[in-house]
Design a protein around this motif. Structure first.
Motif, mmCIF file in Angstrom:
data_model
loop_
_atom_site.group_PDB
_atom_site.id
_atom_site.type_symbol
_atom_site.label_atom_id
_atom_site.label_comp_id
_atom_site.label_asym_id
_atom_site.label_seq_id
_atom_site.Cartn_x
_atom_site.Cartn_y
_atom_site.Cartn_z
ATOM 1 N N PHE A 80 0.658 -1.361 0.351
ATOM 2 C CA PHE A 80 0.015 -0.074 -0.066
ATOM 3 C C PHE A 80 0.724 1.166 -0.065
ATOM 4 O O PHE A 80 0.440 2.004 -0.480
ATOM 5 N N GLY A 81 2.247 1.539 0.766
ATOM 6 C CA GLY A 81 2.854 2.736 0.987
ATOM 7 C C GLY A 81 3.320 2.257 -0.443
ATOM 8 O O GLY A 81 3.642 3.589 -1.102
ATOM 9 N N MET A 82 4.152 1.165 -0.700
ATOM 10 C CA MET A 82 5.325 1.237 -1.926
ATOM 11 C C MET A 82 3.876 1.184 -3.534
ATOM 12 O O MET A 82 4.943 2.466 -4.065
ATOM 13 N N ASN A 83 3.629 0.717 -3.780
ATOM 14 C CA ASN A 83 3.240 0.631 -5.116
ATOM 15 C C ASN A 83 1.292 2.436 -4.638
ATOM 16 O O ASN A 83 1.230 2.581 -5.829
ATOM 17 N N SER A 85 1.120 5.134 -3.124
ATOM 18 C CA SER A 85 0.833 5.968 -1.427
ATOM 19 C C SER A 85 -0.203 7.406 -2.013
ATOM 20 O O SER A 85 -0.389 7.918 -0.780
ATOM 21 N N ASP A 86 -0.698 7.754 -2.911
ATOM 22 C CA ASP A 86 -1.600 8.019 -2.845
ATOM 23 C C ASP A 86 -2.990 7.606 -2.446
ATOM 24 O O ASP A 86 -3.646 8.356 -1.640
ATOM 25 N N TYR A 87 -2.725 6.528 -2.476
ATOM 26 C CA TYR A 87 -4.507 6.253 -1.536
ATOM 27 C C TYR A 87 -4.222 5.615 -0.009
ATOM 28 O O TYR A 87 -5.058 6.399 0.340
ATOM 29 N N SER A 418 0.938 5.299 -6.612
ATOM 30 C CA SER A 418 2.471 6.452 -6.447
ATOM 31 C C SER A 418 2.345 7.366 -7.408
ATOM 32 O O SER A 418 3.681 6.056 -8.716
ATOM 33 N N PRO A 419 2.910 8.404 -7.528
ATOM 34 C CA PRO A 419 3.202 9.095 -9.005
ATOM 35 C C PRO A 419 4.574 8.517 -8.611
ATOM 36 O O PRO A 419 5.555 9.503 -10.176
ATOM 37 N N ASN A 420 5.548 8.576 -8.119
ATOM 38 C CA ASN A 420 7.207 8.682 -7.906
ATOM 39 C C ASN A 420 8.359 7.473 -8.093
ATOM 40 O O ASN A 420 9.299 7.793 -7.999
ATOM 41 N N VAL A 421 7.311 6.306 -8.370
ATOM 42 C CA VAL A 421 7.603 5.512 -8.819
ATOM 43 C C VAL A 421 8.193 4.562 -9.868
ATOM 44 O O VAL A 421 6.617 5.393 -10.908
ATOM 45 N N PHE B 69 1.258 3.566 9.404
ATOM 46 C CA PHE B 69 0.182 3.437 8.462
ATOM 47 C C PHE B 69 -1.579 4.366 9.270
ATOM 48 O O PHE B 69 -1.911 5.035 8.920
ATOM 49 N N TYR B 76 4.503 6.954 6.260
ATOM 50 C CA TYR B 76 3.985 5.828 5.807
ATOM 51 C C TYR B 76 4.117 5.709 4.073
ATOM 52 O O TYR B 76 5.360 4.949 3.296
ATOM 53 N N ALA B 77 3.566 6.370 3.771
ATOM 54 C CA ALA B 77 3.534 7.198 2.149
ATOM 55 C C ALA B 77 4.580 7.048 1.611
ATOM 56 O O ALA B 77 5.718 6.250 0.732
ATOM 57 N N PHE B 80 7.260 4.915 2.321
ATOM 58 C CA PHE B 80 7.467 3.269 1.871
ATOM 59 C C PHE B 80 7.658 3.334 -0.601
ATOM 60 O O PHE B 80 7.922 2.011 -0.406
ATOM 61 N N SER B 81 6.988 4.100 -0.747
ATOM 62 C CA SER B 81 7.517 4.907 -1.728
ATOM 63 C C SER B 81 8.397 4.757 -2.411
ATOM 64 O O SER B 81 8.990 4.501 -3.064
ATOM 65 N N TYR B 84 11.908 2.467 -2.643
ATOM 66 C CA TYR B 84 10.867 1.028 -2.856
ATOM 67 C C TYR B 84 12.048 0.385 -3.627
ATOM 68 O O TYR B 84 11.492 -0.709 -2.832
ATOM 69 N N ASP B 149 6.436 13.610 -1.951
ATOM 70 C CA ASP B 149 6.522 12.440 -2.739
ATOM 71 C C ASP B 149 8.302 11.825 -3.101
ATOM 72 O O ASP B 149 9.413 12.998 -3.187
ATOM 73 N N MET B 150 9.120 11.347 -2.615
ATOM 74 C CA MET B 150 10.430 11.039 -2.736
ATOM 75 C C MET B 150 11.041 10.884 -3.793
ATOM 76 O O MET B 150 10.534 8.947 -3.683
ATOM 77 N N THR B 151 11.867 10.739 -5.029
ATOM 78 C CA THR B 151 12.257 10.434 -6.078
ATOM 79 C C THR B 151 13.814 10.200 -5.445
ATOM 80 O O THR B 151 14.831 11.782 -6.074
#
Lengths: 479, 331
Positions: A80-83, A85-87, A418-421, B69, B76-77, B80-81, B84, B149-151
């Motif tokens: 949920f966090g990895m893919n 994140s906006d959810y 996730s917008p950043n993946v 979470f 968390y968001a 985790f994103s 990755y 967002d982290m890139t």
């Protein structure tokens, strides 16, 4: 790198792959925990050592399934966090709570007591040891309750408001989230489905062993226990499935119309298509084989009534949601998949009931039909795999039927990812999971077959009936 | 920042502390399967020392993730994103070591057992190393935009500081595992674990000094919170001294408790440095703060009531299960 792949399609594929694979082992573990617990209960009540061996033998399959279920479950929580994140940002206020409660209440319970059960055979008296497997079993069911509470919110959001400042969903009533009517049709359906899975895997594997005529008494008794549980569970899953169908017509009519392949309204009385050829491009049915009245019986338990088709519903959805989501939304769900999934699932239900009844008749103590009717043992053996098809198709209906939303009517799939993946990261993770799952799947099948092939001989022959316990006689107390 | 937000920041820290204390020795024991343990019988014994417990220990991680979470979804968001690929590798490592114990026990050939022993050892090593690396990179500061967002690029999370952090956590876990084995076994294994721990503690001291120096140059810990950071760094060294004393004086409980507390001290050090942020951005205005990252007061309150009523019950049976298996295993 552009292979024509988008992060949305890759993230969706990954969610499908990881949840489907995880959900092979979840219902198997929930079901086997119950079957093993019942076997051990019979041992404690009847004091017949055969049932202890039965619990230990089928416990081996349970432990394998549990191990794979646990490790594939961690992926779900991270995913949920990895893919998405906006959810997670949008839904965290509501979705995080059941997830955390599931870990706190259920995961600690099942993981602690399964350890005590595994390693505690000769250290505790039979009744306390029995309590361990029941606590494990109850833990698995509580776990299902909390994760389905989260899923039910996504299907039917209740007890929330949208925070005007942040735009995020915010919980206003925990009790409404727990009392969500969606949960109370979904949970029993999933649990009965899990019991069907556990019992038919035991029954099917026992049938394969009976074909070899080894340990006939052991496997016939295993068959009896599992088929009784299987029959009760099948009746349960069908009855609750009926409740769920009638609930979905009201709450998610698009999903229901797709499971019946309806584009146009059915009119009254409504006929049920056994099979149908659908034109998903032009949203029409080419031809179908229909049985009159049956759709009304399924939908309303009556002989009349109209069931809305997808074309009508699409117009209604546009009228309802265009202001918020724009005119370009596509509200048609993957109709062919839902239509055929529904048929695989429901026909499986019928097969389970029939097989369980015939099996119990053939397996009566006074009869040896079960041994002589080898064709039936083959059919039963094949039924080892059928519950997995039924579970998977059931979830395909539930999850794909939610399209185009992640949270029904609130958040679209496109806004959740996730917008950043990057596409590359998602592609790599998809390939890695695919390889890992293939490997785990093969090892699971090989080890389950081997456990069955070796049979319970080591348990039955052992004069000292305690299995090897590293904490038993050899272990030393602290000085 | 409300009291509830503060409480949940602390609770997430407590859960990660529990995870590193418990799974710390699991990871260590996992690594010893292909190092300290040299015969099949010895490998059986070291695996059995964690057999009834490793699964429940890992639930601390799942609970920490779930609690994060449920309390700070923005944290968390982003975490985790953003991390990755590291998390993907951590997942693979946890999967391989998770199934290895059960699968190994079903193997009939030496080659099969060997495969799953390596899976346990490498999986344990990678999980410990990558967690250390991820948390070190996290406090260093990452490229995070205004949306959260982290890139990150490869060098953002793989650099000298994060590698040293990873090695330090791995070494702490390994020594914690050796100390656990000293408590749970007897005979040659117990003696060898003691023997191996002696030189490794000197390596750990060196590692801690390097880590402290890098911490000074790579984070704002010493400028923003000089006193508490210094206290926690000194505490880490003191705990390591105590553990070393426990090794040379052969006080098994002292070593084990000290090595466990060192891992907790590292978690506290990182959380103390993070405060009042949850994610550190290179561009300070984009750092994610406790006060902005959390759920609504309603949900935090609800989770507090549930956590505080469930945790005591859970701790009772969790600790009881350790008491049940409180025995030394013979080789």
């Amino acid at each position: 790198m552009n292979l024509g792949l988008s992060i949305i399609s890759l993230a969706r594929f990954q969610f499908a792959m990881t949840t489907v694979f995880h959900f092979f082992f979840v219902p198997l573990s929930i079901g086997l925990a119950l079957v093993v617990a019942i076997m051990e209960t019979v041992y404690v009540v009847k004091k017949d050592i055969l049932y202890k061996h039965m619990a230990q033998f089928w416990g081996r399959i349970f432990l394998l399934s549990f191990a794979v279920g646990v490790v594939t479950g961690i992926i779900q929580e991270f995913q949920f966090g990895m893919n998405w994140s906006d959810y997670s940002r949008f839904m965290g206020d509501i979705f995080g709570a059941p997830l955390a409660i599931e870990a706190l209440v259920a995961f600690f319970m099942e993981s602690t007591f399964i350890g005590l059960w595994m390693f505690g055979w000769d250290r505790f008296n039979a009744k306390i040891h029995l309590a361990f497997i029941w606590l494990t079993s109850i833990g698995t069911m509580i776990s299902a309750m909390w994760i389905l509470a989260a899923n039910s919110f996504m299907q039917n959001p209740v007890g929330f408001m949208i925070n005007a400042k942040t735009g995020r969903a915010q919980m206003t009533s925990f009790s409404a989230v727990i009392k969500n009517p969606q949960l109370w049709v979904e949970l029993p359906h999933v649990l009965f489905g899990a019991f069907v899975t556990g019992s038919f895997v035991v029954a099917g594997m026992a049938a394969f062993s009976l074909l070899k005529k080894k340990n006939v008494n052991f496997f016939r008794k295993s068959l009896k226990v599992s088929l009784i549980i299987g029959l009760v569970a099948t009746i349960g899953v069908v009855a609750v499935g009926d409740l769920q169908t009638r609930y979905i017509i009201k709450e998610q009519p698009m999903k229901f119309a797709a499971t019946e392949g309806l584009y146009k309204d059915s009119g009254s009385p409504a006929a049920w298509s056994v099979i149908s050829s659908m034109d998903t491009q032009n949203h029409k049915t080419n031809w179908s084989i229909d049985v009159p009245y049956v759709l009304d019986i399924l939908s309303y338990h009556k002989l009349s009534g109209n069931v809305k088709g997808q074309n009508t519903l699409n117009k209604e959805f546009h009228a309802k949601y265009d202001k918020k989501f724009g005119k370009n939304m596509n509200y048609y769900v993957p109709t062919k998949t839902l239509f055929w999934s529904f048929r695989v699932m429901t026909i499986s239900g019928g097969v389970f009931a029939l097989i369980a009844i015939i099996g119990l008749l053939f397996n009566r103590a006074s009869s040896d039909l079960i041994i002589r009717q080898r064709w039936f043992l083959w059919v039963l053996g094949i039924c080892t795999f059928l519950p997995f098809a039924a579970n998977t198709t059931g979830w395909l209906i539930t999850e794909l039927g939610r399209y185009p939303w992640v949270v029904y009517g609130l958040l679209t799939i496109a806004d959740a990812v996730s917008p950043n993946v990057s596409v590359a990261s998602l592609l790599i993770s998809n390939i890695v999971y695919f390889c890992v799952f293939s490997g785990l799947g093969i090892v699971m099948i090989v080890l389950s077959r081997r456990a069955l092939h070796e049979g319970p001989d080591d348990l039955l022959k052992a004069t000292d009936d305690a299995p090897y316990d590293p904490y038993g006689k050899g272990a030393l107390s602290h000085e | 920042m409300s009291n509830l937000q503060l409480l949940w920041f602390v609770l997430v820290g407590v859960l990660f502390s529990g995870f590193f204390f418990l799974e710390g020795f699991d990871f260590g024991v996992g690594m010893t399967i292909k190092s300290l343990a040299q015969t099949r019988a010895e490998r059986d014994v070291v695996i059995h020392t964690i057999g009834p417990h490793w699964d429940a220990n890992e639930v601390w991680l799942i609970t920490a993730g779930g609690a994060m979470f449920a309390s700070f979804p923005m944290w968390y968001a982003t975490l985790f994103s953003g991390f990755y690929l590291i998390l993907l590798l951590i997942l693979v490592a946890l999967i391989m070591r998770g199934v290895s114990f059960e699968f190994r026990s079903r193997m009939e050939s030496d080659a099969g057992r060997n495969f799953w022993e390596w899976a346990a050892a490498i999986g344990s090593f990678l999980a410990a190393f990558l967690f250390g690396m991820m948390f070190t990179a996290m406090v260093k500061g990452m490229p995070i935009d205004a949306h959260g967002d982290m890139t990150a690029h490869f060098t953002d999370y793989v650099n000298l500081f994060s590698i040293v952090g990873g090695v330090a956590v791995t070494l702490l876990c390994y020594l914690h595992g050796l100390n656990f084995i000293r408590l749970k076994t007897t005979g040659t294994l117990r003696a060898r674990a003691l023997q191996w721990a002696k030189p490794l503690y000197w390596v750990l001291f060196a590692g801690e000094v390097v880590f402290a120096i890098l911490l000074y140059f790579n984070t704002d810990f010493f400028t923003k919170k000089p006193i508490s950071t210094l206290i926690l760094v000194v505490a880490l060294v003191v705990l390591t001294c105590l553990a070393t004393w426990g090794v040379y004086g052969n006080h098994e409980w002292l070593s084990f408790i000290s090595s466990g507390l060192s891992l907790i001290d590292v978690v506290v050090l990182l959380f103390n440095g993070l405060f009042p942020r949850v994610m550190v951005a290179n561009n300070a205005v984009n750092s994610i703060l406790i006060k902005n990252a959390s759920n609504s007061p309603y949900t935090l309150h609800l989770m507090t009531v549930i956590a505080l009523s469930v945790l005591p019950i859970m701790l009772v049976y969790f600790i009881w299960s350790y008491w049940v298996f409180y025995k030394r295993l013979a080789s």
